[in-house]
Every structure is written in C-alpha cells, then in structure tokens.
Design an enzyme around this catalytic site. Sequence first.
Site, PDB file in Angstrom:
ATOM      1  N   GLY A  78       0.828  -1.197   0.000  1.00  0.00           N
ATOM      2  CA  GLY A  78       0.000   0.000   0.000  1.00  0.00           C
ATOM      3  C   GLY A  78       0.863   1.248   0.000  1.00  0.00           C
ATOM      4  O   GLY A  78       2.012   1.218   0.448  1.00  0.00           O
ATOM      5  N   GLN A 123       3.124   9.956   1.006  1.00  0.00           N
ATOM      6  CA  GLN A 123       4.399   9.227   1.068  1.00  0.00           C
ATOM      7  C   GLN A 123       5.284   9.507  -0.140  1.00  0.00           C
ATOM      8  O   GLN A 123       6.474   9.170  -0.121  1.00  0.00           O
ATOM      9  CB  GLN A 123       4.144   7.719   1.174  1.00  0.00           C
ATOM     10  N   CYS A 153       5.770  -0.037   7.407  1.00  0.00           N
ATOM     11  CA  CYS A 153       5.464   1.097   6.533  1.00  0.00           C
ATOM     12  C   CYS A 153       6.694   1.435   5.699  1.00  0.00           C
ATOM     13  O   CYS A 153       7.811   1.474   6.231  1.00  0.00           O
ATOM     14  CB  CYS A 153       5.072   2.291   7.409  1.00  0.00           C
ATOM     15  N   LEU A 154       6.482   1.698   4.411  1.00  0.00           N
ATOM     16  CA  LEU A 154       7.603   2.060   3.540  1.00  0.00           C
ATOM     17  C   LEU A 154       8.259   3.361   3.986  1.00  0.00           C
ATOM     18  O   LEU A 154       9.430   3.598   3.676  1.00  0.00           O
ATOM     19  CB  LEU A 154       7.125   2.182   2.088  1.00  0.00           C
ATOM     20  N   HIS A 158      -4.430   1.716   7.684  1.00  0.00           N
ATOM     21  CA  HIS A 158      -3.057   2.247   7.696  1.00  0.00           C
ATOM     22  C   HIS A 158      -2.897   3.343   6.632  1.00  0.00           C
ATOM     23  O   HIS A 158      -2.385   4.428   6.920  1.00  0.00           O
ATOM     24  CB  HIS A 158      -2.091   1.081   7.449  1.00  0.00           C
ATOM     25  N   GLU A 159      -3.353   3.050   5.410  1.00  0.00           N
ATOM     26  CA  GLU A 159      -3.160   4.016   4.318  1.00  0.00           C
ATOM     27  C   GLU A 159      -4.048   5.248   4.497  1.00  0.00           C
ATOM     28  O   GLU A 159      -3.618   6.369   4.218  1.00  0.00           O
ATOM     29  CB  GLU A 159      -3.420   3.358   2.956  1.00  0.00           C
ATOM     30  N   HIS A 192      -2.560   7.758   6.756  1.00  0.00           N
ATOM     31  CA  HIS A 192      -1.547   8.615   6.123  1.00  0.00           C
ATOM     32  C   HIS A 192      -2.165   9.914   5.592  1.00  0.00           C
ATOM     33  O   HIS A 192      -1.527  10.961   5.604  1.00  0.00           O
ATOM     34  CB  HIS A 192      -0.885   7.892   4.942  1.00  0.00           C
TER      35      HIS A 192
END
Length: 172
Positions: free
Chosen positions: A46, A51, A88-89, A130-131, A134
């Site tokens: 995701g 991000q 998380c990236l 989660h996304e 963000h």
Amino acid sequence: MALRNIVIEGDPVLGKIAKEVKDVNDHVREIIDDMTETMRHAQGIGLAAPQIGVLRRLVVIELGDQLYELVNPRIVEQDGDQFEEEACLSVPGMAGRVHRPAWVKVEALDRNGQPVTYEGTELLARAFCHELDHLDGILYDSKAEEMRSTEDDEYEDLEDEAEEAAAEEKAE
Ligand code: ZN
C-alpha cells in the site's frame, strides 16, 4: 509512469492533512499510476500520496492480484478488533502491532471518478486503515505497541544460517 521517491519519517509532509481531490483528471491518474509503480518497486502492499510528497487524498493498495485505486477514500463502517503487526515504507526497518477494526467498509472514487465501495477483513482491513491514516498525517508507529527492528530479524536469520552451515560442516 515514473518512480517517485518515498518520503521517510521525519519529513513534515507525512504529518499534514492531505487535500480532497476535486476533479479526477489525467493529472490525478498519472499520480495514481506513479504511486502503483513506486509501491510495486518498493515491494509494498500500500502507498498513500503523502508518502511521495503529494498532499492529495489518494491511496493505492495491492493484495494478491487485486489493485485498489482510491480517490478521497473514507471508512464508513467498521466492526470488531484485530491486533496485528504492521510496517510502513516510510518507516523502514521497523514493525509494530496496532489495534485496528476486524472489518471495514470503505467508500471512495475510482480512477474515473466513479463511486466504489470495498469491504475488507484481516490484512486488507489493516491496509485500508493504515493508508487512510496517512491522509490525515498519522503514521502507524504513533499507535503501535511492541515496536521492533526488522533488521535484527534479518541479522538473526543470517546468523542462524551461518550457524547451520558451520554445524553442517562439522557433521561432514
Ligand atoms: Zn505507511
């Protein structure tokens, strides 16, 4: 399509509220495509627009062979609880457990501006939550418990492999 740089925790853009997309046009579709390419390249499941430094309410998620492209997504219903590990990236080398709903229903627009509804459980529910966090400037590690380094895991794995190799050598 183009790869974008993934912003890492500490960059103020990750703490900001992303703006609603007013018009789902070619420019927005280009950002979505770049996000998908960047997510795949980083082997994530995701990615949210902040991000890559874009403060728009855009999310991509890919699980199995299903790609979710979400414009202005919102969680409209949720139920239950799960407590599983996330990563998380934008927070490389770490993981931690987060309380999330067991089931969520998400409404959004698709890449053509048409309304879509998705329901998710387990990993998909976690990914939606989660996304979408963000987009409100929230990183999972602010909610997580038992944060740990995943780099240690890899190190231990390598150590184990080295020990196994040494043991095999002795056995031979
Ligand atoms: Zn993330």
